[in-house]
Design a protein around this motif. Structure first.
Motif, mmCIF file in Angstrom:
data_model
loop_
_atom_site.group_PDB
_atom_site.id
_atom_site.type_symbol
_atom_site.label_atom_id
_atom_site.label_comp_id
_atom_site.label_asym_id
_atom_site.label_seq_id
_atom_site.Cartn_x
_atom_site.Cartn_y
_atom_site.Cartn_z
ATOM 1 N N GLN A 17 11.311 -5.338 -6.706
ATOM 2 C CA GLN A 17 11.741 -4.760 -7.970
ATOM 3 C C GLN A 17 11.221 -3.335 -8.066
ATOM 4 O OE1 GLN A 17 10.637 -6.950 -11.503
ATOM 5 N NE2 GLN A 17 12.262 -5.999 -12.685
ATOM 6 N N ALA A 18 12.144 -2.405 -8.075
ATOM 7 C CA ALA A 18 11.794 -1.000 -8.244
ATOM 8 C C ALA A 18 11.804 -0.664 -9.728
ATOM 9 C CB ALA A 18 12.787 -0.127 -7.487
ATOM 10 N N PRO A 19 11.085 0.369 -10.135
ATOM 11 C CA PRO A 19 11.048 0.745 -11.554
ATOM 12 C C PRO A 19 12.451 0.963 -12.104
ATOM 13 C CG PRO A 19 9.382 1.949 -10.339
ATOM 14 C CD PRO A 19 10.197 1.228 -9.321
ATOM 15 N N GLY A 20 12.734 0.316 -13.229
ATOM 16 C CA GLY A 20 14.027 0.473 -13.877
ATOM 17 C C GLY A 20 15.130 -0.373 -13.286
ATOM 18 N N ASN A 21 14.812 -1.113 -12.228
ATOM 19 C CA ASN A 21 15.834 -1.943 -11.570
ATOM 20 C C ASN A 21 15.531 -3.425 -11.753
ATOM 21 O OD1 ASN A 21 16.907 0.445 -10.689
ATOM 22 N ND2 ASN A 21 16.424 0.131 -8.537
ATOM 23 N N GLU A 22 16.533 -4.232 -11.542
ATOM 24 C CA GLU A 22 16.326 -5.672 -11.572
ATOM 25 C C GLU A 22 15.716 -6.132 -10.244
ATOM 26 O OE1 GLU A 22 19.928 -7.018 -14.602
ATOM 27 O OE2 GLU A 22 19.904 -7.728 -12.533
ATOM 28 N N ARG A 23 15.073 -7.280 -10.298
ATOM 29 C CA ARG A 23 14.502 -7.852 -9.076
ATOM 30 C C ARG A 23 15.646 -8.293 -8.157
ATOM 31 N NH1 ARG A 23 9.473 -11.713 -10.195
ATOM 32 N NH2 ARG A 23 9.106 -9.869 -11.514
ATOM 33 N N GLU A 24 15.544 -7.938 -6.876
ATOM 34 C CA GLU A 24 16.606 -8.266 -5.945
ATOM 35 C C GLU A 24 16.059 -9.006 -4.733
ATOM 36 O OE1 GLU A 24 18.401 -5.025 -3.776
ATOM 37 O OE2 GLU A 24 16.563 -3.827 -3.775
ATOM 38 N N LEU A 25 16.865 -9.901 -4.213
ATOM 39 C CA LEU A 25 16.528 -10.637 -2.999
ATOM 40 C C LEU A 25 16.895 -9.779 -1.797
ATOM 41 C CD1 LEU A 25 15.746 -13.310 -1.530
ATOM 42 C CD2 LEU A 25 18.152 -13.986 -1.795
ATOM 43 N N ILE A 26 15.951 -9.574 -0.878
ATOM 44 C CA ILE A 26 16.224 -8.695 0.249
ATOM 45 C C ILE A 26 16.200 -9.412 1.595
ATOM 46 C CG2 ILE A 26 15.449 -6.577 -0.889
ATOM 47 C CD1 ILE A 26 12.778 -6.910 0.653
ATOM 48 N N GLY A 80 0.827 -1.199 0.000
ATOM 49 C CA GLY A 80 0.000 0.000 0.000
ATOM 50 C C GLY A 80 0.858 1.244 0.000
ATOM 51 N N LEU A 81 0.206 2.369 0.250
ATOM 52 C CA LEU A 81 0.885 3.660 0.332
ATOM 53 C C LEU A 81 1.137 3.988 1.801
ATOM 54 C CD1 LEU A 81 1.847 6.358 -0.894
ATOM 55 C CD2 LEU A 81 -0.549 7.137 -0.747
ATOM 56 N N VAL A 82 2.363 4.316 2.125
ATOM 57 C CA VAL A 82 2.715 4.631 3.506
ATOM 58 C C VAL A 82 3.694 5.796 3.515
ATOM 59 C CG1 VAL A 82 4.600 2.937 3.532
ATOM 60 C CG2 VAL A 82 3.508 3.607 5.684
ATOM 61 N N LEU A 96 10.162 2.677 7.072
ATOM 62 C CA LEU A 96 10.191 2.643 5.610
ATOM 63 C C LEU A 96 10.726 3.945 5.031
ATOM 64 C CD1 LEU A 96 6.889 0.699 5.054
ATOM 65 C CD2 LEU A 96 9.113 0.058 4.088
ATOM 66 N N LYS A 97 11.434 3.803 3.921
ATOM 67 C CA LYS A 97 12.055 4.928 3.228
ATOM 68 C C LYS A 97 11.510 4.999 1.797
ATOM 69 C CE LYS A 97 16.405 3.964 5.672
ATOM 70 N NZ LYS A 97 17.852 3.673 5.485
ATOM 71 N N PRO A 98 11.573 6.166 1.182
ATOM 72 C CA PRO A 98 11.117 6.259 -0.206
ATOM 73 C C PRO A 98 11.814 5.252 -1.127
ATOM 74 C CG PRO A 98 11.386 8.441 0.709
ATOM 75 C CD PRO A 98 11.908 7.487 1.744
ATOM 76 N N GLU A 99 13.054 4.947 -0.849
ATOM 77 C CA GLU A 99 13.781 3.995 -1.699
ATOM 78 C C GLU A 99 13.318 2.549 -1.522
ATOM 79 O OE1 GLU A 99 15.098 6.296 0.382
ATOM 80 O OE2 GLU A 99 16.951 5.542 1.335
ATOM 81 N N ASP A 100 12.419 2.308 -0.571
ATOM 82 C CA ASP A 100 11.817 0.986 -0.432
ATOM 83 C C ASP A 100 10.646 0.801 -1.398
ATOM 84 O OD1 ASP A 100 12.281 1.295 3.106
ATOM 85 O OD2 ASP A 100 13.493 0.090 1.719
ATOM 86 N N THR A 101 10.272 1.853 -2.098
ATOM 87 C CA THR A 101 9.180 1.764 -3.055
ATOM 88 C C THR A 101 9.512 0.743 -4.141
ATOM 89 O OG1 THR A 101 8.454 4.034 -2.681
ATOM 90 C CG2 THR A 101 7.860 3.032 -4.795
ATOM 91 N N TYR A 149 7.115 -20.138 -9.671
ATOM 92 C CA TYR A 149 6.539 -19.708 -8.397
ATOM 93 C C TYR A 149 6.210 -18.219 -8.336
ATOM 94 C CZ TYR A 149 7.865 -24.148 -6.118
ATOM 95 O OH TYR A 149 7.990 -25.466 -5.763
ATOM 96 N N TRP A 150 6.673 -17.431 -9.320
ATOM 97 C CA TRP A 150 6.419 -15.996 -9.238
ATOM 98 C C TRP A 150 4.915 -15.727 -9.284
ATOM 99 C CZ3 TRP A 150 10.109 -13.502 -7.285
ATOM 100 C CH2 TRP A 150 11.445 -13.650 -7.683
ATOM 101 N N GLY A 151 4.446 -14.909 -8.346
ATOM 102 C CA GLY A 151 3.074 -14.423 -8.351
ATOM 103 C C GLY A 151 3.055 -12.990 -8.836
ATOM 104 N N GLN A 152 1.933 -12.300 -8.585
ATOM 105 C CA GLN A 152 1.784 -10.940 -9.097
ATOM 106 C C GLN A 152 2.554 -9.926 -8.267
ATOM 107 O OE1 GLN A 152 -2.480 -10.317 -9.344
ATOM 108 N NE2 GLN A 152 -2.426 -10.675 -11.540
ATOM 109 N N GLY A 153 2.879 -10.228 -7.046
ATOM 110 C CA GLY A 153 3.552 -9.257 -6.213
ATOM 111 C C GLY A 153 2.573 -8.257 -5.612
ATOM 112 N N THR A 154 3.093 -7.458 -4.699
ATOM 113 C CA THR A 154 2.284 -6.424 -4.066
ATOM 114 C C THR A 154 3.063 -5.112 -4.064
ATOM 115 O OG1 THR A 154 0.946 -5.891 -2.097
ATOM 116 C CG2 THR A 154 3.052 -7.004 -1.710
ATOM 117 N N GLN A 155 2.390 -4.030 -4.440
ATOM 118 C CA GLN A 155 3.044 -2.736 -4.579
ATOM 119 C C GLN A 155 3.180 -2.057 -3.222
ATOM 120 O OE1 GLN A 155 4.225 -0.931 -7.468
ATOM 121 N NE2 GLN A 155 5.050 0.410 -5.864
ATOM 122 N N VAL A 156 4.383 -1.599 -2.932
ATOM 123 C CA VAL A 156 4.644 -0.784 -1.744
ATOM 124 C C VAL A 156 5.154 0.571 -2.226
ATOM 125 C CG1 VAL A 156 6.078 -0.492 0.304
ATOM 126 C CG2 VAL A 156 5.138 -2.749 -0.257
#
Length: 114
Positions: free
Chosen positions: A38-47, A9-11, A84-89, A103-110
């Motif tokens: 995965q942030a816009p323009g970035n590769e998916r990363e394991l956190i 969600g939006l926080v 949370l920080k803006p860069e966690d978007t 196994y990839w699902g749709q994901g959830t937007q933060v």
């Protein structure tokens, strides 16, 4: 196994969210489960990742702020996100570690924004 992430969600910066990842099948046999983003323009990363026995590890960008947990009986993995920080978007996903493409699902937007 299908993995569906939810809870995004939006926080505002400094806020918290708790993400859930529900599996359609048993995750008991999957030793390593992880959260990716995965942030816009970035590769998916394991956190963050967790073993079936509860041992956890985190990427440097989230260490000390995020907590991963799992409930094998409920076939669910969680991600508690604090300070949370803006860069966690990003779009957040869960998967095994290493990931399995099926196994990839749709994901959830933060979105972290004031």
């Amino acid at each position: 196994v299908q993995l569906q992430a939810s809870g995004g969600g939006l926080v505002q910066p400094g806020g918290s969210l708790r993400l859930s990842c529900a599996a359609s099948g048993s995750i008991f046999s999957i030793n390593f489960m992880g959260w990716y983003r995965q942030a816009p323009g970035n590769e998916r990363e394991l956190i963050a990742w967790i073993t079936s026995g509860g041992i956890t590890n985190y990427g440097d960008s989230v260490k000390g702020r995020f907590t991963i947990s799992r409930d094998n009986a409920k076939n669910t993995v969680y991600l508690q996100m604090n300070s949370l920080k803006p860069e966690d978007t990003a779009v957040y996903y869960c998967n095994s570690v290493p990931f399995r493409p099926a196994y990839w699902g749709q994901g959830t937007q933060v979105t972290v924004s004031s």
